[in-house]
Motif scaffolding. Structure first.
Motif, PDB file in Angstrom:
ATOM      1  N   GLY A   1       0.823  -1.200   0.000  1.00  0.00           N
ATOM      2  CA  GLY A   1       0.000   0.000   0.000  1.00  0.00           C
ATOM      3  C   GLY A   1       0.855   1.246   0.000  1.00  0.00           C
ATOM      4  N   PRO A   2       0.258   2.397  -0.274  1.00  0.00           N
ATOM      5  CA  PRO A   2       1.005   3.660  -0.267  1.00  0.00           C
ATOM      6  C   PRO A   2       1.356   4.093   1.146  1.00  0.00           C
ATOM      7  CG  PRO A   2      -1.325   4.078  -0.570  1.00  0.00           C
ATOM      8  CD  PRO A   2      -1.172   2.586  -0.590  1.00  0.00           C
ATOM      9  N   SER A   3       2.179   5.115   1.257  1.00  0.00           N
ATOM     10  CA  SER A   3       2.501   5.689   2.563  1.00  0.00           C
ATOM     11  C   SER A   3       1.215   6.135   3.245  1.00  0.00           C
ATOM     12  CB  SER A   3       3.441   6.890   2.398  1.00  0.00           C
ATOM     13  OG  SER A   3       4.667   6.484   1.841  1.00  0.00           O
ATOM     14  N   GLY A   4       1.085   5.808   4.525  1.00  0.00           N
ATOM     15  CA  GLY A   4      -0.104   6.195   5.277  1.00  0.00           C
ATOM     16  C   GLY A   4      -1.260   5.224   5.157  1.00  0.00           C
ATOM     17  N   SER A   5      -1.054   4.080   4.510  1.00  0.00           N
ATOM     18  CA  SER A   5      -2.156   3.128   4.325  1.00  0.00           C
ATOM     19  C   SER A   5      -2.390   2.265   5.560  1.00  0.00           C
ATOM     20  CB  SER A   5      -1.888   2.225   3.124  1.00  0.00           C
ATOM     21  OG  SER A   5      -0.707   1.467   3.314  1.00  0.00           O
ATOM     22  N   GLY A   6      -1.421   2.245   6.504  1.00  0.00           N
ATOM     23  CA  GLY A   6      -1.590   1.473   7.732  1.00  0.00           C
ATOM     24  C   GLY A   6      -0.813   0.175   7.762  1.00  0.00           C
ATOM     25  N   LYS A   7      -0.069  -0.128   6.698  1.00  0.00           N
ATOM     26  CA  LYS A   7       0.607  -1.427   6.613  1.00  0.00           C
ATOM     27  C   LYS A   7       1.698  -1.580   7.665  1.00  0.00           C
ATOM     28  CE  LYS A   7       3.588   0.175   2.817  1.00  0.00           C
ATOM     29  NZ  LYS A   7       3.178   1.606   2.920  1.00  0.00           N
ATOM     30  N   THR A   8       2.484  -0.531   7.920  1.00  0.00           N
ATOM     31  CA  THR A   8       3.554  -0.622   8.915  1.00  0.00           C
ATOM     32  C   THR A   8       2.974  -0.676  10.324  1.00  0.00           C
ATOM     33  OG1 THR A   8       5.126   0.510   7.470  1.00  0.00           O
ATOM     34  CG2 THR A   8       5.625   0.497   9.820  1.00  0.00           C
ATOM     35  N   THR A   9       1.879   0.042  10.568  1.00  0.00           N
ATOM     36  CA  THR A   9       1.218  -0.041  11.873  1.00  0.00           C
ATOM     37  C   THR A   9       0.701  -1.449  12.122  1.00  0.00           C
ATOM     38  OG1 THR A   9       0.567   2.291  11.764  1.00  0.00           O
ATOM     39  CG2 THR A   9      -0.646   0.884  13.304  1.00  0.00           C
ATOM     40  N   LEU A  10       0.123  -2.067  11.101  1.00  0.00           N
ATOM     41  CA  LEU A  10      -0.370  -3.437  11.248  1.00  0.00           C
ATOM     42  C   LEU A  10       0.794  -4.388  11.532  1.00  0.00           C
ATOM     43  CD1 LEU A  10      -2.607  -5.518  11.179  1.00  0.00           C
ATOM     44  CD2 LEU A  10      -2.439  -5.556   8.683  1.00  0.00           C
ATOM     45  N   LEU A  11       1.926  -4.208  10.850  1.00  0.00           N
ATOM     46  CA  LEU A  11       3.097  -5.052  11.111  1.00  0.00           C
ATOM     47  C   LEU A  11       3.586  -4.853  12.541  1.00  0.00           C
ATOM     48  CD1 LEU A  11       4.948  -6.949   9.238  1.00  0.00           C
ATOM     49  CD2 LEU A  11       6.637  -5.136   9.529  1.00  0.00           C
ATOM     50  N   SER A  12       3.588  -3.610  13.019  1.00  0.00           N
ATOM     51  CA  SER A  12       4.022  -3.324  14.380  1.00  0.00           C
ATOM     52  C   SER A  12       3.101  -3.966  15.412  1.00  0.00           C
ATOM     53  CB  SER A  12       4.079  -1.803  14.604  1.00  0.00           C
ATOM     54  OG  SER A  12       5.042  -1.206  13.758  1.00  0.00           O
ATOM     55  N   ILE A  13       1.819  -4.028  15.104  1.00  0.00           N
ATOM     56  CA  ILE A  13       0.861  -4.705  15.991  1.00  0.00           C
ATOM     57  C   ILE A  13       1.131  -6.206  16.001  1.00  0.00           C
ATOM     58  CG2 ILE A  13      -1.590  -5.330  16.192  1.00  0.00           C
ATOM     59  CD1 ILE A  13      -2.228  -2.426  15.345  1.00  0.00           C
ATOM     60  N   LEU A  14       1.436  -6.778  14.838  1.00  0.00           N
ATOM     61  CA  LEU A  14       1.762  -8.203  14.781  1.00  0.00           C
ATOM     62  C   LEU A  14       3.022  -8.507  15.583  1.00  0.00           C
ATOM     63  CD1 LEU A  14       1.133  -9.009  10.989  1.00  0.00           C
ATOM     64  CD2 LEU A  14      -0.313  -9.596  12.930  1.00  0.00           C
ATOM     65  N   GLY A  15       3.980  -7.588  15.557  1.00  0.00           N
ATOM     66  CA  GLY A  15       5.241  -7.798  16.267  1.00  0.00           C
ATOM     67  C   GLY A  15       5.193  -7.442  17.739  1.00  0.00           C
TER      68      GLY A  15
END
Length: 354
Positions: A38-52
């Motif tokens: 997804g583009p910047s700001g789509s939430g993908k890194t936040t979701l990864l951080s929640i998984l980790g």
């Protein structure tokens, strides 16, 4: 149905007043290679951080191996993370960097060294055990970060744009190596990127995110060839998108009124309803061969040589707001300023939800 390895249930998250994830649910199977795209700001890194475990979601739950890990800290959950900057300790040898997670788990020195050597051999760096990070190339440091993450035998390996700092040639080489490594060890990988080509090269499960939501997910071939939404069609590769209104529907044939003329397609729809059509650039034709569906005439603008193909951009004569994007063979006789007929085969038209 067997329980998934990772089960994200109705997760939402806010940073202050800003909502970055909206009721996200996601299942990740054991042994899969999942790419969050997804583009910047789509939430993908936040979701990864929640998984980790680096972020606790505002709402919802994360289950790993059937256990609720929502509030479990990173060191105590069966995941490890590879960061974009690799986060290697410069004062430690490569062997000690790789063995660091085992040390934190109380593994004895001899076993740590043995397992670190095995992990380095797995990533093709068996001779780097006594070297320091500054003595390695960017691609080698990335391999060390992978070895350090895998040596603790996680159930899920999380990768936060791990190839972003590499040049194009090395990035493609590392894509091949990552996929081969994942198949070899069998660990589930969850990989964040904004690069569509990288996602298609690596994933067997592609998750397209936008504005904190999952727009589309599935096998990359399906997401590319039959995207679920307009956003997915335009982000997961390029497309020419044409919107229209249903003028009539009879005997399983829809007549769609569009800015480039009426288009008839198989299907059912309510007259007066609207939807969009997409055509991938490799399916757009210049000319009207037998059996094709005419899309009007267009004036060729840019013609760009891109090695194995020519990228052609042409503007519709009926509606200058529609830009046709075609990918043609390098020997195609087309030049800027030409007026050409545009068409595609009916089976290559993708019907989208807006």
């Amino acid at each position: 149905m067997n329980a998934p390895l990772v089960d994200v249930r109705n997760v939402s998250h806010r940073f202050g007043q800003a909502s970055v994830l909206h009721n996200v649910s996601l299942r990740i199977e054991a042994g899969s290679y999942t790419v969050l795209l997804g583009p910047s700001g789509s939430g993908k890194t936040t979701l990864l951080s929640i998984l980790g475990g680096f972020v606790v979601p505002t709402e919802g739950n994360v289950f790993i191996r059937g256990e609720d890990c929502t509030a479990v800290p990173p060191a105590k959950r069966p995941t490890t993370t590879v960061f974009q900057d690799y986060a290697l300790f410069p004062h430690m040898s490569i062997g000690k960097n790789v063995a660091f997670g085992l040390r934190m788990r109380g593994v004895d020195g001899a076993t740590r060294a043995q397992r670190a050597r095995s992990a380095l051999k797995l990533v093709g760096l068996a001779d780097a055990f006594d070297r320091r990070p500054h003595q390695l190339s960017g691609g080698q440091r990335q391999r060390v970060a992978l070895a350090r993450a895998l040596v603790v035998e996680p159930a899920v390996l999380l990768l936060d744009e791990p190839l972003g700092a590499l040049d194009l040639k090395l990035r493609r080489q590392m894509q091949d190596e990552l996929k081969a490594l994942q198949k070899s060890v069998g660990t589930a990988f969850v990989h964040v990127t904004h690069d569509q080509e990288e996602a298609m090269a690596l994933a067997d499960h592609c998750v397209v995110m936008n504005d904190g939501r999952i727009e589309d997910e599935g096998a990359p071939e399906r997401v590319y060839s039959q995207p679920a939404t307009r956003f997915s069609a335009t982000f997961m590769g390029e497309s020419t998108v044409i919107s229209g209104t249903v003028a009539g529907s009879r005997s399983g044939i829809i007549t769609l009124r569009t800015p480039v003329g009426d288009i008839s397609l198989p299907g059912e729809a309510t007259p007066g309803s609207t939807f969009s059509l997409a055509v991938r650039p490799e399916h757009l034709l210049l000319g009207e061969p037998a059996g094709s569906l005419g899309l009007g005439e267009a004036v060729v603008g840019d013609v760009v040589f891109q090695g194995s193909f020519r990228r052609v951009l042409a503007t519709s004569k009926r509606d200058p707001g529609i830009a046709f994007l075609a990918r043609l063979a390098t020997g195609s006789p087309v030049a800027s300023g030409d007026t050409v007929a545009v068409s595609c085969r009916p089976e290559h038209i993708i019907r989208l939800k807006d």
